[in-house]
Enzyme design. Structure first.
Site, short mmCIF file in Angstrom:
data_model
loop_
_atom_site.label_atom_id
_atom_site.label_comp_id
_atom_site.label_asym_id
_atom_site.label_seq_id
_atom_site.Cartn_x
_atom_site.Cartn_y
_atom_site.Cartn_z
N CYS A 118 0.85 -1.19 0.00
CA CYS A 118 0.00 0.00 0.00
C CYS A 118 0.88 1.23 0.00
CB CYS A 118 -0.91 -0.02 1.23
SG CYS A 118 -2.04 1.38 1.32
N HIS A 161 -9.11 -3.94 -2.58
CA HIS A 161 -8.18 -3.14 -1.78
C HIS A 161 -8.58 -1.66 -1.83
CE1 HIS A 161 -3.90 -2.32 -0.37
NE2 HIS A 161 -4.28 -1.13 -0.76
N GLU A 162 -8.89 -1.15 -3.03
CA GLU A 162 -9.24 0.27 -3.16
C GLU A 162 -10.62 0.58 -2.57
OE1 GLU A 162 -6.89 2.32 -3.82
OE2 GLU A 162 -5.58 0.66 -4.33
N HIS A 165 -10.24 0.98 1.02
CA HIS A 165 -9.75 2.32 1.36
C HIS A 165 -10.90 3.30 1.50
CE1 HIS A 165 -5.43 2.51 1.57
NE2 HIS A 165 -5.26 1.89 0.42
#
Length: 191
Positions: A118, A161-162, A165
Site C-alpha cells: 500500500c 483493496h481500493e 480504502h
C-alpha cells in the site's frame, strides 16, 4: 480549486500515510455527474499510477510503484479511485471509478502469497489477505455513466483493496492478528 489537475505531478509527498484520520473514514459518495474538478483529480491519480510504473519517471520523481490509488490516499474526501496495470501490446487495465460498490462476489477466495502492499503504509506487513476470487462492481465512470465490471484474480484484489480504502479499511485489518499466515476455513487458494 484542487491542486490535482492534469499538469500536477503527484509524488510520495502527496500520499497520506498510515495514522492519518482520513484513511479510517468512510468516504462520502460524489454527486453525479462528476464535476470538472473530480475528473481532473481522477486523471491526476491515474497519471500517478502510470508514472510509478515507468522506471525512468519513478526514479526521477522517487515514486513507489502502485496499481491502485484512492482519493483519500491523497487527502481528498471523495468516493473514487483509479487503477492501472500496464499490459502487453498496450492492452492496459485502466479504470477511474466513482462511487464503486461490490454487488456480487464468488464464494471462493484467493490471496497473494507475498501479502499486499500500500502506498500509504511504509512499514513491512506480512500475512495473508483473503479476498474474493471474483467480484462484480457497479460504479460510475469519469463521465458519470453507470458501469458494471466483472473482475477476477489480481484485478479483483486491486478493486477490493481500493474499495476498502474508501470504507476506511486498510489491508492489514484483514490479516489474522495471532497467526498472519492462517487462512479462513473455506475454499481459498494462492493467486
Amino acid at each position: 480549486m484542487s491542486k490535482y489537475n492534469q499538469s500536477y505531478v503527484i509524488t510520495m509527498q502527496d500520499i497520506v500515510r498510515e495514522g492519518d484520520d482520513i484513511l479510517r473514514e468512510k468516504m462520502p459518495e460524489l454527486s453525479l455527474p462528476p464535476t470538472e474538478e473530480d475528473k481532473q483529480e481522477l486523471l491526476c491519480m491515474l497519471q500517478y499510477l502510470k508514472n510509478s510504473q515507468d522506471p525512468s519517471l519513478a526514479k526521477k520523481y522517487k515514486l513507489r510503484p502502485g496499481v491502485g490509488i484512492s482519493a483519500n490516499q491523497i487527502g481528498l474526501n471523495k468516493r473514487m479511485f483509479a487503477a492501472f496495470i500496464k499490459g502487453e501490446n498496450g492492452n492496459n487495465f485502466e479504470h477511474m471509478l466513482i462511487n464503486p460498490k461490490i454487488i456480487s462476489h464468488s464464494a471462493s477466495m484467493i490471496y497473494l502469497p507475498d501479502s499486499e502492499g500500500c502506498l500509504s503504509i511504509d512499514r513491512p506487513v506480512i500475512g495473508y489477505v483473503p479476498r474474493f476470487k471474483r467480484i462484480t462492481v457497479k460504479a460510475y465512470d469519469i463521465n458519470g455513466k453507470e458501469v458494471k465490471i466483472k473482475l477476477k484474480d489480481y484485478e479483483a484484489i486491486i478493486f477490493q483493496h481500493e474499495i476498502d480504502h474508501l470504507n476506511g479499511i486498510l489491508f492489514p485489518d484483514h490479516i489474522n492478528s495471532t497467526n498472519p499466515f492462517q487462512l479462513p476455513d473455506m475454499d481459498i487458494n494462492p493467486l
